[in-house]
Design an enzyme around this catalytic site. Sequence first.
Site, short mmCIF file in Angstrom:
data_model
loop_
_atom_site.label_atom_id
_atom_site.label_comp_id
_atom_site.label_asym_id
_atom_site.label_seq_id
_atom_site.Cartn_x
_atom_site.Cartn_y
_atom_site.Cartn_z
N LYS A 86 -5.57 0.91 -8.52
CA LYS A 86 -6.59 0.10 -7.58
C LYS A 86 -7.84 -0.22 -8.51
O LYS A 86 -8.20 0.77 -9.40
CB LYS A 86 -6.58 1.19 -6.65
N ARG B 292 2.69 6.86 -4.37
CA ARG B 292 3.31 5.32 -4.19
C ARG B 292 2.45 4.74 -5.58
O ARG B 292 1.40 4.52 -5.58
CB ARG B 292 2.55 4.75 -2.99
N1 PMM Z 1 -1.85 0.56 -0.58
C1 PMM Z 1 -1.37 -0.73 -0.40
C2 PMM Z 1 -0.22 -1.02 0.18
N2 PMM Z 1 0.44 -0.05 0.90
N3 PMM Z 1 0.75 2.04 1.57
C3 PMM Z 1 0.40 3.23 1.84
N4 PMM Z 1 1.00 4.12 2.38
N5 PMM Z 1 -0.83 3.58 0.79
C4 PMM Z 1 -1.46 2.94 0.07
O1 PMM Z 1 -2.39 3.17 -0.35
C5 PMM Z 1 -1.03 1.47 -0.04
C6 PMM Z 1 -0.12 1.13 0.87
C7 PMM Z 1 -2.11 -1.79 -1.44
O2 PMM Z 1 -1.80 -1.85 -2.93
P1 PMM Z 1 -0.66 -2.72 -3.66
O3 PMM Z 1 -1.10 -4.18 -3.39
O4 PMM Z 1 -0.66 -2.18 -4.91
O5 PMM Z 1 0.70 -2.60 -2.77
#
Ligand code: PMM
Length: 282
Positions: free
Chosen positions: A220, A260
């Site tokens: 991020k 994640r």
């Molecule tokens: N961040 C993203 C998408 N889904 N789900 C959870 N539970 N926690 C997060 O911090 C989260 C998520 C956005 O990031 P990406 O584009 O890398 O998927």
Amino acid sequence: MLELPTSGIDPRLPVVWGVLNVTPDSFSDGGLFESVAAAAEQGRLLTKQGADVIDIGGESTRPGADRVPIDVELARVLPVIEELVADGATVSIDTMRAEVARAAVERGASIINDVSGGRADPNMHATVAELDVPYVLMHWRSHSTSMDQFAYYNDVVLEVCDELKEQIALATTAGIARERIIVDPGIGFAKDLDHNWTLLRSMDRIRDLGLPILVGASRKRFLGALLADDTETPRDSGGRDVATAVLSALLVDAGVWGLRVHDVQGTVDALKVAHMLGEADG
Ligand code: PMM
């Protein structure tokens, strides 16, 4: 009762969630896995590298992203879910829409990851209650187009915990079993760089909610800013994996249940190293 997943590396370690965004525009992996075959192949790679859960999303939540129509979201995720479930993977659906959550669970997804914690779709909590699957309830204040306007707090940890408590109460009132809920502080969602670091330093306070914690800090912006070069240009997202892995290992001690991440191999390696150091002490 459906159990929550445990780490395949060691049940005492956090559960590793591999990110699989089937989107053209996610901030770090957007456009890479647009075909079903490419997405399924990436899912298999993440599993091989040690992901306990594959988190499949069909709608980007990067800051500023517009919403996609529901039929587009469904068409992106459902075939990939079917392929990976057929392989035996534990699949989570990353969606804010109750209808997508339901269709995904019907295709074999066994966890619902709702970045809005039930705030984006008034039907989400009732649907999760009916489906009776583990539910990730993330801290969220608004959709991506406007979330930066909501990154204001007097006490970020207190307010995030209070707002999570409110959503947990709504979820349980709608019939979701408390044992099914996983909380997530929502790193990068209506948070500025300092808010993210403050939250990451405060896992003990989030642990007081008494529920497993999932953290999605992988690649991020706050990591890009930390790793900026001497012209203050942020490190690009592909260059943030070592920092992500180190953070993952450090969050172990803070009692985080799940991580994640995009680069599953890096985080699994870091968790193994941290685990061995802990063993030597014991
Ligand atoms: N961040 C993203 C998408 N889904 N789900 C959870 N539970 N926690 C997060 O911090 C989260 C998520 C956005 O990031 P990406 O584009 O890398 O998927």
